[in-house]
Design a protein around this motif. Structure first.
Motif, PDB file in Angstrom:
ATOM      1  N   LEU B  24      10.903   2.149  -5.385  1.00 37.97           N
ATOM      2  CA  LEU B  24      10.514   1.162  -4.372  1.00 37.97           C
ATOM      3  C   LEU B  24      10.800   1.682  -2.963  1.00 37.97           C
ATOM      4  O   LEU B  24      10.028   1.445  -2.035  1.00 37.97           O
ATOM      5  CB  LEU B  24      11.242  -0.165  -4.614  1.00 37.97           C
ATOM      6  N   ALA B  25      11.909   2.436  -2.820  1.00 34.54           N
ATOM      7  CA  ALA B  25      12.238   2.984  -1.500  1.00 34.54           C
ATOM      8  C   ALA B  25      11.142   3.944  -1.059  1.00 34.54           C
ATOM      9  O   ALA B  25      10.673   3.892   0.084  1.00 34.54           O
ATOM     10  CB  ALA B  25      13.580   3.702  -1.538  1.00 34.54           C
ATOM     11  N   ALA B  26      10.702   4.801  -1.970  1.00 34.57           N
ATOM     12  CA  ALA B  26       9.651   5.765  -1.629  1.00 34.57           C
ATOM     13  C   ALA B  26       8.388   5.027  -1.196  1.00 34.57           C
ATOM     14  O   ALA B  26       7.749   5.388  -0.198  1.00 34.57           O
ATOM     15  CB  ALA B  26       9.358   6.674  -2.821  1.00 34.57           C
ATOM     16  N   LYS B  27       8.050   3.989  -1.943  1.00 39.29           N
ATOM     17  CA  LYS B  27       6.854   3.209  -1.592  1.00 39.29           C
ATOM     18  C   LYS B  27       7.007   2.582  -0.212  1.00 39.29           C
ATOM     19  O   LYS B  27       6.090   2.598   0.601  1.00 39.29           O
ATOM     20  CB  LYS B  27       6.611   2.104  -2.632  1.00 39.29           C
ATOM     21  N   PHE B  28       8.197   2.015   0.021  1.00 40.59           N
ATOM     22  CA  PHE B  28       8.421   1.370   1.318  1.00 40.59           C
ATOM     23  C   PHE B  28       8.311   2.376   2.452  1.00 40.59           C
ATOM     24  O   PHE B  28       7.617   2.138   3.434  1.00 40.59           O
ATOM     25  CB  PHE B  28       9.796   0.679   1.362  1.00 40.59           C
ATOM     26  N   PHE B  29       8.989   3.536   2.322  1.00 40.94           N
ATOM     27  CA  PHE B  29       8.992   4.494   3.441  1.00 40.94           C
ATOM     28  C   PHE B  29       7.611   5.114   3.656  1.00 40.94           C
ATOM     29  O   PHE B  29       7.232   5.395   4.793  1.00 40.94           O
ATOM     30  CB  PHE B  29      10.078   5.564   3.247  1.00 40.94           C
ATOM     31  N   ASP B  30       6.868   5.300   2.580  1.00 43.06           N
ATOM     32  CA  ASP B  30       5.486   5.783   2.742  1.00 43.06           C
ATOM     33  C   ASP B  30       4.668   4.784   3.548  1.00 43.06           C
ATOM     34  O   ASP B  30       3.956   5.128   4.489  1.00 43.06           O
ATOM     35  CB  ASP B  30       4.804   5.929   1.367  1.00 43.06           C
ATOM     36  N   TYR B  31       4.793   3.531   3.120  1.00 43.65           N
ATOM     37  CA  TYR B  31       4.072   2.451   3.788  1.00 43.65           C
ATOM     38  C   TYR B  31       4.481   2.372   5.257  1.00 43.65           C
ATOM     39  O   TYR B  31       3.636   2.311   6.156  1.00 43.65           O
ATOM     40  CB  TYR B  31       4.369   1.142   3.054  1.00 43.65           C
ATOM     41  N   TYR B  32       5.776   2.413   5.484  1.00 42.95           N
ATOM     42  CA  TYR B  32       6.336   2.327   6.840  1.00 42.95           C
ATOM     43  C   TYR B  32       5.733   3.430   7.719  1.00 42.95           C
ATOM     44  O   TYR B  32       5.269   3.186   8.827  1.00 42.95           O
ATOM     45  CB  TYR B  32       7.854   2.481   6.757  1.00 42.95           C
TER      46      TYR B  32
END
Ligand code: SF4
Ligand code: SF4
Lengths: 353, 111
Positions: B24-32
């Motif tokens: 989820l962190a990877a998804k969030f930071f990619d999105y960010y």
């Protein structure tokens, strides 16, 4: 605005390179809170740092300057008397003629204040060197009537002019470079534009240099360039070619600012955290050497100010210039080098990635 | 436990949220990262919006980060303060506009 003077004229401890190096090797690095530059290079198998090929011959022809900018890594100012002699210049011209570098990059201080500046540039033009850069601080053009024709002189010698303008408004520029500097810089830029510098298709290159006015890293170069171009064009009708974004390195007066504003530890931490392995191959010491007013050779202008000459096994002075040894040398590093590898990377030619 | 809820050092550790949930962190930071790229809005405009929102959510980490980011992107102090006034105006306005609700109710209740 308080008048800024050189560290040297204020007898500041930081005028001494040894004091600066002491800070750069202080507690945060000793106690292991932050890795050293050497450790960081070792992590990515890039130690010792080696040159690729020497393409740029950078010469600092004197520390005298009409300005005393707050962030100056040279600690330049009107009181600095160190200046390159004509003999030393001639020796450099001989080396340049023999070795065919791509670029000769002339810096200072205000290099135009060296009384032999025009002679030197004209002689240099007779060699085969492809590009001659003069790092012109702009205000020098208006500092005295004898400098007013510098734009024509630059044009006649096909100089690439690279000039600092930390921001496109007066407030930020003047806080860093001194009161009234922005207005004078604008006037000087107009004079350069008037002879064709920075105009499309004129072939006369005028690049501007941006460096942050404080303890932070520059934003992305292309976005800032777009803003600079728009603002300078809309408000002053000024055009230029490229914006080169530089990081401030913790050396000399910028180092003093960091310490006095209590930003030193945080800024070093920022530089280390922003270490970009992709920027290591592009650090300027890999294709540049820097010569001081006395003919000594350094890996870059920053090392010159820290009096860290090139490695003992390479030739340390132009009188025993040895291109092979210089190309094979190990580059001398210290913690200020983190400034070159932070973020998008930083060199005298702007971002490196 | 820390003696204070907020520690400036923690901002640097934002990436460590991956420790408890990497995916989820990877998804969030990619999105960010995607959100803040140049787009129909410039990265500079987005940074100013972020600064205003940081004040709305009163996140000290975000205020720290977007003060640095807006300055680095060339925003002036005046522009930054105007962004904060936008926050204040919207927050103040959001309270005040509910005054209409209060008035509706009061008018209904009172003879
Ligand atoms: S930064 Fe450049 S213009 Fe300013 S004092 Fe130093 S050498 Fe002179
Ligand atoms: S400061 Fe000089 S020696 Fe260090 S990385 Fe930068 S260019 Fe190379």
């Amino acid at each position: 605005m308080a008048l800024i003077k050189s560290l040297k004229s204020r007898n500041s401890d930081l005028a001494e390179p040894a004091e600066q190096l002491k800070l750069l090797n202080g507690d945060i690095f000793r106690e292991g809170k932050l890795p050293t530059f050497r450790e960081k290079l070792m992590e990515i198998n890039a130690f010792p740092l080696k040159p690729a090929a020497i393409k740029i011959f950078q010469m600092n022809i004197g520390y005298m300057c009409n300005q005393t900018c707050k962030h100056c890594h040279v600690d330049a100012g009107p009181d600095r008397k160190e200046i390159m002699s004509r003999e030393t210049m001639q020796r450099c011209i001989d080396i340049i003629s023999e070795h065919k570098f791509d670029t000769v990059d002339i810096t200072g201080g205000a290099p135009e204040m060296n009384p032999d500046f025009r002679w030197f540039v004209s002689e240099l033009r007779k060699t085969e060197v492809r590009e001659i850069i003069v790092r012109c601080n702009l205000t020098i053009i208006l500092a005295n009537a004898k400098y007013n024709d510098l734009p024509e002189f630059f044009k006649a010698n096909r100089i690439r002019v690279v000039s600092s303008l930390p921001f496109y408004n007066a407030d930020r520029t003047d806080r860093q470079r001194g009161e009234g500097v922005f207005a004078k810089s604008v006037e000087a830029l107009k004079l350069l534009n008037a002879v064709g510098y920075g105009l499309p298709d004129s072939g006369l290159i005028l690049d501007l240099v941006y460096n942050p006015g404080g303890a932070f890293l520059p934003a992305e170069q292309s976005g800032l360039e777009r803003d600079f171009k728009k603002e300078l064009k809309d408000h002053f009708g000024i055009q230029f070619n490229m914006l080169l974004c530089l990081n401030n390195l913790p050396v000399s007066r910028f180092l003093e600012y960091l310490v006095e504003s209590d930003n030193f530890d945080e800024y070093m931490d920022l530089l280390v955290r922003s270490f970009n392995p992709g920027a290591v191959q592009g650090v300027m010491c890999r294709d540049t050497i820097s010569v001081d007013y006395d003919g000594f050779i350094y890996d870059c202008d920053f090392n010159q100010m820290l009096k860290m000459k090139v490695d003992r096994n390479a030739s340390q002075h132009i009188n025993d210039f040895d291109i092979k040894k210089l190309t094979e040398r190990n580059i001398v590093i210290n913690q200020h080098c983190f400034g070159c590898t932070a973020g998008a990377g930083s060199s005298c030619q702007g971002a490196t990635t | 436990m820390e003696k204070s809820y907020y520690n400036p050092e923690d901002l640097k550790k934002f990436g460590n949220i991956a420790e408890f949930d990497a995916e989820l962190a990877a998804k969030f930071f990619d999105y960010y990262g995607e959100v803040f790229k140049e787009g129909a809005l410039t990265a500079r405009e987005k940074s100013l919006i972020a600064l205003a929102v940081a004040h709305a959510v009163q996140c000290p980490y975000c205020i720290d980060a977007y003060t640095q980011d807006t300055i680095a992107k060339g925003c002036s102090e005046e522009q930054m303060m105007e962004a904060v006034h936008v926050t204040a105006a919207i927050r103040g306005g959001a309270s005040l506009v509910h005054g209409v609700q209060m008035m509706n109710k009061a008018k209904k209740l009172v003879m």
